[in-house]
Design an enzyme around this catalytic site. Structure first.
Site, PDB file in Angstrom:
ATOM      1  N   LYS A  21       0.602  -1.241  -0.211  1.00 19.69           N
ATOM      2  CA  LYS A  21       0.449   0.062   0.367  1.00 19.69           C
ATOM      3  C   LYS A  21       0.447   1.733   0.000  1.00 19.69           C
ATOM      4  CE  LYS A  21      -4.327  -1.934   1.839  1.00 19.69           C
ATOM      5  NZ  LYS A  21      -4.498  -3.421   2.104  1.00 19.69           N
TER       6      LYS A  21
HETATM    7  C1  LIG Z   1      -4.779  -4.459   1.210  1.00 19.48           C
HETATM    8  C2  LIG Z   1      -4.218  -5.494   0.891  1.00 19.48           C
HETATM    9  C3  LIG Z   1      -4.147  -6.708   0.576  1.00 19.48           C
HETATM   10  C4  LIG Z   1      -5.408  -6.645  -0.190  1.00 19.48           C
HETATM   11  O1  LIG Z   1      -5.261  -6.222  -1.325  1.00 19.48           O
HETATM   12  P1  LIG Z   1      -6.445  -5.202  -2.384  1.00 19.48           P
HETATM   13  O2  LIG Z   1      -5.686  -4.528  -3.384  1.00 19.48           O
HETATM   14  O3  LIG Z   1      -6.928  -4.625  -1.985  1.00 19.48           O
HETATM   15  O4  LIG Z   1      -6.850  -6.440  -3.158  1.00 19.48           O
HETATM   16  C5  LIG Z   1      -3.274  -7.939   0.378  1.00 19.48           C
HETATM   17  N1  LIG Z   1      -2.247  -8.096   0.913  1.00 19.48           N
HETATM   18  C6  LIG Z   1      -2.613  -7.012   2.153  1.00 19.48           C
HETATM   19  C7  LIG Z   1      -0.849  -7.269   3.065  1.00 19.48           C
HETATM   20  C8  LIG Z   1      -2.647  -5.507   2.080  1.00 19.48           C
HETATM   21  O5  LIG Z   1      -2.378  -4.776   3.312  1.00 19.48           O
END
Ligand SMILES: *Cc1c(COP(=O)(O)O)cnc(C)c1O
Length: 433
Positions: free
Chosen positions: A107
């Protein structure tokens, strides 16, 4: 490039509006009005480019008439200032590590790029931007560290007391500067309700310029395309093969960005959507019926999503055509006990410790290969460093998890969070003070 709403193709807005409003008033999501094709020469020679070069080229293709090249290069270099290595595990399997940024999760790509885009538009002395976020873990850390020190912005993060992991909490409370953390005596849902109330409150909106750092923001989606191109460049450099990407999915933003990259000209054999028991999308691909459900709690809690918010974007990329979607996207779900087995097996076979989300992506990649034998590379995405989820690991595995530099110093730093009941009056006074 203008951006349209998935609920109304005739509604077109400039990038700046799409960024600050996150969601169109018709509650659709923004997508670029046409999908630019990257120069085939660039793709053919991509192994000669760094992640930062690639980020700039891809961002330019989407935004060149919105942000001047020099400014875009600067902000993109500042946002994407860490690597995303492809680590081979065996001849046909590799992991794309997306956790080398400041919050140790993928993220960071979205949050850092979005914060700098917002900073760019705010540069001419516009009113301070108040970013409000409710977090159950990963989003808050990425947003806090992404906006840290970005001029013209102030971030307020609400997190549920005792319900985020120790490292996640440190990432929220030790920042200072323009980042404020509020520990809510309640659940994540309580935090989310307070933020929603704030966005609906007339007085707050009259006095403050509020925005959400929501994962549906188009400025978070765009930078997530960069690392798919970068992974392809690395695989090509190492000899080159077709790639099937396996993506651990919750709100389907990450895999949506991969599909956008493919539509822009990135060669991809297939996308594998890997979920936990929140399996709305795997069920849809099986049955053709899209039925959301309330989320259930799992080890891979960042993927505990029953109604994936980005799914409408993916349907739009395929113009609603289930047949072509099924040709490109394969989906599988895994239970908690399978996830745990996957984590153990990755450690036994490759001496690789993966977080539960990552382990699910590996399991799905392996399943795909067993059904689709051939000479290609599976690249599964590692979305977070395992140290962020200490409770999930059996002791033998936990002992193998190192402490990355990003968190090594945090425990010694002074943390500060305002303690608050789940009470809108208190939250509103805090914001207006
Ligand atoms: C947010 C997140 C996801 C999911 O990603 P999306 O884009 O919502 O599908 C998967 N793994 C981790 C560690 C995350 O923080």
């Amino acid at each position: 490039m203008k951006f349209y709403s998935t609920n109304n193709k005739t509604l077109r807005v400039p990038f700046e509006d799409a960024v600050f409003n996150s969601m169109p008033v018709d509650k659709g999501l923004y997508l670029p009005e046409h999908i630019p094709q990257l120069d085939p020469d660039f793709i053919a020679n991509i192994e000669n480019y760094s992640l930062q070069d690639i980020a700039f080229r891809v961002a330019s293709a989407l935004l060149e008439d919105e942000i001047p090249a020099e400014a875009l290069r600067q902000l993109s270099d500042a946002a994407i200032n860490f690597d995303a290595p492809v680590v081979p595990l065996d001849a046909e399997t590799a992991v794309l590590e997306l956790f080398h940024g400041p919050s140790l999760a993928f993220k960071d790509f979205g949050a850092r790029f979005m914060s700098r885009i917002m900073g760019y538009y705010l540069r001419n002395g516009q009113q301070q931007l108040d970013v409000l976020v409710a977090t159950s873990g990963d989003t808050g850390g990425a947003v806090a560290l992404g906006f840290l020190g970005v001029p013209g912005t102030r971030v307020t993060i609400l997190f549920p007391k005792g319900k985020v992991s120790p490292i996640q909490e440190l990432q929220l409370v030790t920042n200072g500067q323009n980042i404020r953390a509020i520990e809510i005596d309640g659940t994540f849902d309580d935090c989310q309700v307070l933020v929603k109330q704030a966005f609906a409150d007339q007085e707050l909106n009259a006095r403050l310029r509020l925005t959400s750092a929501n994962s549906i923001n188009i400025a978070r989606l765009i930078p997530q395309t960069f690392y798919y191109f970068h992974a392809y460049a690395q695989v090509k450099r190492a000899g080159g093969k077709d790639i099937a990407f396996s993506v651990p999915s919750g709100n389907f933003g990450n895999i949506g960005a991969g599909l956008l990259a493919w539509k822009m000209g990135l060669p991809v054999k297939a996308f594998i959507a890997a979920t936990n028991e929140n399996d709305t999308v795997p069920r849809f691909l099986e049955t053709g019926v899209y039925e959301t459900r309330p989320s259930v709690q799992t080890y891979a809690n960042a993927m505990d999503v029953g109604a994936p918010s980005n799914w409408v974007r993916i349907m739009d990329l395929f113009e609603g055509d289930l047949k072509s979607l099924r040709e490109m996207v394969y989906a599988r779900r895994f239970t908690d006990s399978e996830t745990l087995e996957g984590m153990n097996e990755l450690a036994d076979r490759y001496n690789y410790v993966a977080c539960p989300h990552t382990a699910i992506a590996w399991l799905a990649a392996r399943q795909y290969r067993s059904e689709n034998p051939g000479n290609y590379q599976t690249v599964f995405l590692s979305t977070a460093h395992p140290c962020k989820f200490p409770d999930v690991f059996p002791e033998a595995l936990a002992a193998k998890i190192g402490t990355p530099d990003q968190v090594a110093g945090l425990a010694a730093r002074e943390g500060r969070a305002t303690k608050m009941a789940a009470d809108f009056g208190a939250f509103k006074s805090f914001l207006l003070a």
